[in-house]
Design a protein around this motif. Structure first.
Motif, PDB file in Angstrom:
ATOM      1  N   GLY A 220      -7.372  37.609  69.600  1.00 31.33           N
ATOM      2  CA  GLY A 220      -8.701  37.106  69.288  1.00 31.33           C
ATOM      3  C   GLY A 220      -8.687  35.885  68.404  1.00 31.33           C
ATOM      4  O   GLY A 220      -9.630  35.078  68.430  1.00 31.33           O
ATOM      5  N   VAL A 221      -7.627  35.728  67.616  1.00 30.31           N
ATOM      6  CA  VAL A 221      -7.519  34.553  66.746  1.00 30.31           C
ATOM      7  C   VAL A 221      -7.551  33.282  67.574  1.00 30.31           C
ATOM      8  O   VAL A 221      -8.136  32.267  67.173  1.00 30.31           O
ATOM      9  N   THR A 222      -6.928  33.308  68.757  1.00 31.78           N
ATOM     10  CA  THR A 222      -6.875  32.118  69.606  1.00 31.78           C
ATOM     11  C   THR A 222      -8.263  31.677  70.050  1.00 31.78           C
ATOM     12  O   THR A 222      -8.484  30.505  70.328  1.00 31.78           O
ATOM     13  N   SER A 223      -9.193  32.629  70.127  1.00 31.24           N
ATOM     14  CA  SER A 223     -10.550  32.282  70.556  1.00 31.24           C
ATOM     15  C   SER A 223     -11.440  31.895  69.391  1.00 31.24           C
ATOM     16  O   SER A 223     -12.138  30.871  69.429  1.00 31.24           O
ATOM     17  N   VAL A 224     -11.408  32.693  68.318  1.00 36.33           N
ATOM     18  CA  VAL A 224     -12.354  32.463  67.230  1.00 36.33           C
ATOM     19  C   VAL A 224     -11.961  31.289  66.353  1.00 36.33           C
ATOM     20  O   VAL A 224     -12.818  30.748  65.629  1.00 36.33           O
ATOM     21  N   VAL A 225     -10.691  30.864  66.391  1.00 37.73           N
ATOM     22  CA  VAL A 225     -10.288  29.752  65.532  1.00 37.73           C
ATOM     23  C   VAL A 225     -11.063  28.484  65.859  1.00 37.73           C
ATOM     24  O   VAL A 225     -11.345  27.657  64.978  1.00 37.73           O
ATOM     25  N   ILE A 428      -0.153  27.854  63.754  1.00 40.04           N
ATOM     26  CA  ILE A 428      -0.708  27.044  64.840  1.00 40.04           C
ATOM     27  C   ILE A 428       0.171  27.152  66.080  1.00 40.04           C
ATOM     28  O   ILE A 428      -0.328  27.319  67.202  1.00 40.04           O
ATOM     29  N   ALA A 429       1.496  27.084  65.884  1.00 40.21           N
ATOM     30  CA  ALA A 429       2.421  27.211  67.019  1.00 40.21           C
ATOM     31  C   ALA A 429       2.289  28.581  67.671  1.00 40.21           C
ATOM     32  O   ALA A 429       2.309  28.699  68.912  1.00 40.21           O
ATOM     33  N   ALA A 430       2.130  29.622  66.865  1.00 37.86           N
ATOM     34  CA  ALA A 430       1.989  30.972  67.405  1.00 37.86           C
ATOM     35  C   ALA A 430       0.715  31.107  68.234  1.00 37.86           C
ATOM     36  O   ALA A 430       0.706  31.761  69.292  1.00 37.86           O
ATOM     37  N   ILE A 431      -0.369  30.488  67.777  1.00 39.37           N
ATOM     38  CA  ILE A 431      -1.621  30.547  68.532  1.00 39.37           C
ATOM     39  C   ILE A 431      -1.465  29.831  69.871  1.00 39.37           C
ATOM     40  O   ILE A 431      -1.937  30.311  70.915  1.00 39.37           O
ATOM     41  N   LEU A 432      -0.790  28.678  69.872  1.00 41.15           N
ATOM     42  CA  LEU A 432      -0.574  27.946  71.118  1.00 41.15           C
ATOM     43  C   LEU A 432       0.305  28.749  72.082  1.00 41.15           C
ATOM     44  O   LEU A 432       0.056  28.770  73.294  1.00 41.15           O
ATOM     45  N   VAL A 433       1.321  29.419  71.550  1.00 38.95           N
ATOM     46  CA  VAL A 433       2.168  30.272  72.398  1.00 38.95           C
ATOM     47  C   VAL A 433       1.346  31.428  72.966  1.00 38.95           C
ATOM     48  O   VAL A 433       1.486  31.786  74.149  1.00 38.95           O
ATOM     49  N   ALA A 434       0.493  32.018  72.128  1.00 38.32           N
ATOM     50  CA  ALA A 434      -0.362  33.104  72.606  1.00 38.32           C
ATOM     51  C   ALA A 434      -1.273  32.629  73.731  1.00 38.32           C
ATOM     52  O   ALA A 434      -1.508  33.355  74.709  1.00 38.32           O
ATOM     53  N   MET A 435      -1.790  31.412  73.614  1.00 44.68           N
ATOM     54  CA  MET A 435      -2.614  30.859  74.682  1.00 44.68           C
ATOM     55  C   MET A 435      -1.810  30.714  75.975  1.00 44.68           C
ATOM     56  O   MET A 435      -2.334  30.909  77.073  1.00 44.68           O
ATOM     57  N   ALA A 436      -0.538  30.385  75.841  1.00 43.79           N
ATOM     58  CA  ALA A 436       0.301  30.192  77.020  1.00 43.79           C
ATOM     59  C   ALA A 436       0.540  31.496  77.769  1.00 43.79           C
ATOM     60  O   ALA A 436       0.686  31.491  79.007  1.00 43.79           O
ATOM     61  N   VAL A 437       0.599  32.615  77.053  1.00 43.92           N
ATOM     62  CA  VAL A 437       0.916  33.888  77.695  1.00 43.92           C
ATOM     63  C   VAL A 437      -0.334  34.682  78.066  1.00 43.92           C
ATOM     64  O   VAL A 437      -0.225  35.699  78.761  1.00 43.92           O
ATOM     65  N   MET A 438      -1.498  34.238  77.608  1.00 45.91           N
ATOM     66  CA  MET A 438      -2.737  34.944  77.944  1.00 45.91           C
ATOM     67  C   MET A 438      -3.394  34.286  79.152  1.00 45.91           C
ATOM     68  O   MET A 438      -3.789  33.116  79.090  1.00 45.91           O
ATOM     69  N   LEU A 445      -4.910  25.676  77.598  1.00 48.11           N
ATOM     70  CA  LEU A 445      -3.713  25.057  77.028  1.00 48.11           C
ATOM     71  C   LEU A 445      -3.124  24.030  77.984  1.00 48.11           C
ATOM     72  O   LEU A 445      -2.789  22.909  77.577  1.00 48.11           O
ATOM     73  N   LEU A 446      -3.013  24.387  79.261  1.00 43.45           N
ATOM     74  CA  LEU A 446      -2.401  23.479  80.230  1.00 43.45           C
ATOM     75  C   LEU A 446      -3.217  22.196  80.381  1.00 43.45           C
ATOM     76  O   LEU A 446      -2.666  21.088  80.413  1.00 43.45           O
ATOM     77  N   CYS A 447      -4.539  22.337  80.469  1.00 45.00           N
ATOM     78  CA  CYS A 447      -5.395  21.147  80.590  1.00 45.00           C
ATOM     79  C   CYS A 447      -5.318  20.288  79.333  1.00 45.00           C
ATOM     80  O   CYS A 447      -5.314  19.052  79.409  1.00 45.00           O
ATOM     81  N   SER A 448      -5.241  20.934  78.175  1.00 45.76           N
ATOM     82  CA  SER A 448      -5.121  20.184  76.922  1.00 45.76           C
ATOM     83  C   SER A 448      -3.798  19.436  76.855  1.00 45.76           C
ATOM     84  O   SER A 448      -3.733  18.301  76.371  1.00 45.76           O
ATOM     85  N   LEU A 449      -2.728  20.059  77.365  1.00 44.39           N
ATOM     86  CA  LEU A 449      -1.431  19.394  77.379  1.00 44.39           C
ATOM     87  C   LEU A 449      -1.444  18.186  78.314  1.00 44.39           C
ATOM     88  O   LEU A 449      -0.747  17.198  78.067  1.00 44.39           O
TER      89      LEU A 449
END
Length: 473
Positions: A220-225, A428-438, A445-449
């Motif tokens: 949920g951190v990845t969304s609410v941040v 921040i890196a952990a949140i980005l990794v979480a986005m990659a696996v969710m 994440l992919l569009c942002s990259l």
């Protein structure tokens, strides 16, 4: 500092920051302390709280409170790092320029354009959201209302920085007053009229405090941040205030109180008073809670507050995008024509360009090209985290230089440096990794990259072109 073919070269970022007048020194110093204070407060209170929080409640349950606490801690650490640099160099201007200060031109170019893109898309999204609220009161096309809202806020920004600050002061005041009244009413009801089954029963009786498991809290951190971003606007506005150092110091010292008060306490009261299963994504949990405790016309009240939040976001979005574009142009990273100011020292062309692109970003949704609009929205999903990460890396280098040469500039210091700084970057890196696996967040994440790659390619292409022109000349 020299400029070659649109790319700035300099002996060191630190020398550029203190050895020549920053571009913002040409802007008016019309904003007052009260403006900057309310701008920083309003920056983290938007429709994402009043409506968007429903998605987190529906997918995480009562434990969403912990997600907000964790996300708030990450944003707080980043804001403290930013505050340290901004207090040392208060007139740098666009907060993305601290990336240039610490890491060089590639970072300033990339962070600036990513930040500009993020806010252009946010303006488009908020304009459409505001238009949908207004259509509940007025029978008119969504596109027409959205355009009127954007043009109204554009006119506010074109007039003067003070008019922007004054409008934002009152917009933010309404939002703050609404939250304070909400907390007082709901806390009073909780104390005097406990829900059936116990005062805190709604926190655990429906499959427990974390019905989807403890991992859902971290996910949920990845969304609410993203709902908590926006406090950095104050560092941009502070450059146009008469006391930038004082304004920035207050912003960094108060942000923790705002996060705890406006987000965590209000969300805690919502999930305590209302069963989390009764809140669905897209609803306003604030309106549902007010209706639950018997406040008449709760939906109408919250629609008014949401519209205020939307107008505030539009107002700040156009301000931010114009100042970032102005600063990029001053460094040769955008057309030089955009540094032009009118008689009131407002970057008119930068504001008009920002407005034009915001309207263009929202056009696909109105015209039915939903796939295009979805890509634009997804492409902004992780950009703020990427920009925050770049700025955090810059802080480590800037702090090292300041401690070695100008420690007197460190009137605001990052907590537990360098461990606190590296911890924020790791989060921040952990949140980005979480986005990659969710699966639900991976497209963002992919569009942002993709947008990040475009920005980097653009920078290095311009640099090579400048080098070729310099060799020929």
């Amino acid at each position: 500092m020299t400029q070659n073919g649109g790319v700035v070269t300099q002996s060191s970022p630190a020398e550029a920051a203190v050895g020549s007048a920053p571009p913002t020194s040409r802007l008016a110093k019309d904003l007052r302390q009260r403006h900057v204070t309310m701008i920083s407060i309003g920056g983290i209170i938007g429709a994402g709280l009043f409506v968007g929080s429903s998605a987190g409640i529906a997918t995480i349950g009562p434990a969403v409170v912990v997600s907000y606490l964790l996300a708030g801690a990450v944003v707080l650490l980043v804001m403290r790092m930013l505050g340290e640099m901004a207090a040392a160099y208060p007139e740098i201007g666009a907060f993305s320029e601290y990336a240039r200060l610490g890491l060089g031109n590639w970072a300033g170019f990339t962070a600036g354009w990513l930040y500009w893109y993020f806010w252009v898309v946010v303006v488009a999204i908020e304009a459409l959201a505001g238009a949908k609220v207004v259509t509940g009161w007025i029978d008119a096309p969504v596109w027409a209302i959205a355009l009127i809202l954007v043009l109204t806020m554009m006119a506010t920004n074109l007039w003067s920085a003070k008019s922007y600050g004054e409008f934002e002061f009152w917009f933010a005041s309404i939002k703050v007053a609404a939250i304070i009244v909400f907390i007082l009413f709901t806390a009073g009801f909780l104390i005097g009229h406990a829900p059936a089954g116990g005062r805190f029963a709604n926190l655990y009786i429906r499959r427990g405090f974390a019905p989807f498991g403890p991992l859902s809290v971290l996910a949920g951190v990845t969304s609410v941040v993203f709902a908590l971003t926006g406090a950095e606007i104050a560092t941009i506005a502070a450059a146009e205030s008469s006391e930038p150092g004082r304004a920035i110091a207050r912003m960094t010292s108060q942000v923790v109180v705002r996060i705890l008060l406006f987000y965590v306490i209000s969300i805690f009261l919502i999930v305590t008073l209302v069963p989390w299963t009764a809140i669905h994504s897209g609803d306003s949990p604030f309106a549902i809670t007010l209706a639950r405790i018997g406040i008449p016309a709760a939906a109408l009240i919250m629609n008014f507050v949401v519209l205020t939040a939307v107008l505030s976001c539009l107002n700040s979005g156009l301000y931010v995008t114009s100042r970032v574009l102005f600063t990029l142009a001053a460094h040769g990273d955008a057309p030089k024509a955009l540094v032009a100011l009118n008689g009131r020292k407002v970057p008119v062309r930068a504001i008009l360009i920002a407005t034009l692109f915001a309207v263009a970003a929202g056009a696909p949704s109105v015209l039915g090209a939903e796939q295009v609009f979805t890509f634009l929205v997804n492409a902004s999903g992780a950009l703020m985290l990427i920009v925050y990460g770049i700025v955090a890396l810059a802080e480590i280098r800037v702090r090292r230089r300041l401690e070695a040469s100008e420690p007197q500039r460190l009137s605001v210091r990052m907590w537990l440096y360098p461990f606190g700084s590296w911890f924020a970057i790791a989060c921040i890196a952990a949140i980005l990794v979480a986005m990659a696996v969710m699966p639900a967040l991976r497209p963002q994440l992919l569009c942002s990259l993709v947008v990040l790659a475009v920005a980097l390619v653009a920078f290095f292409t311009l640099r090579r072109r400048a080098a070729r022109e310099a060799a020929r000349g």
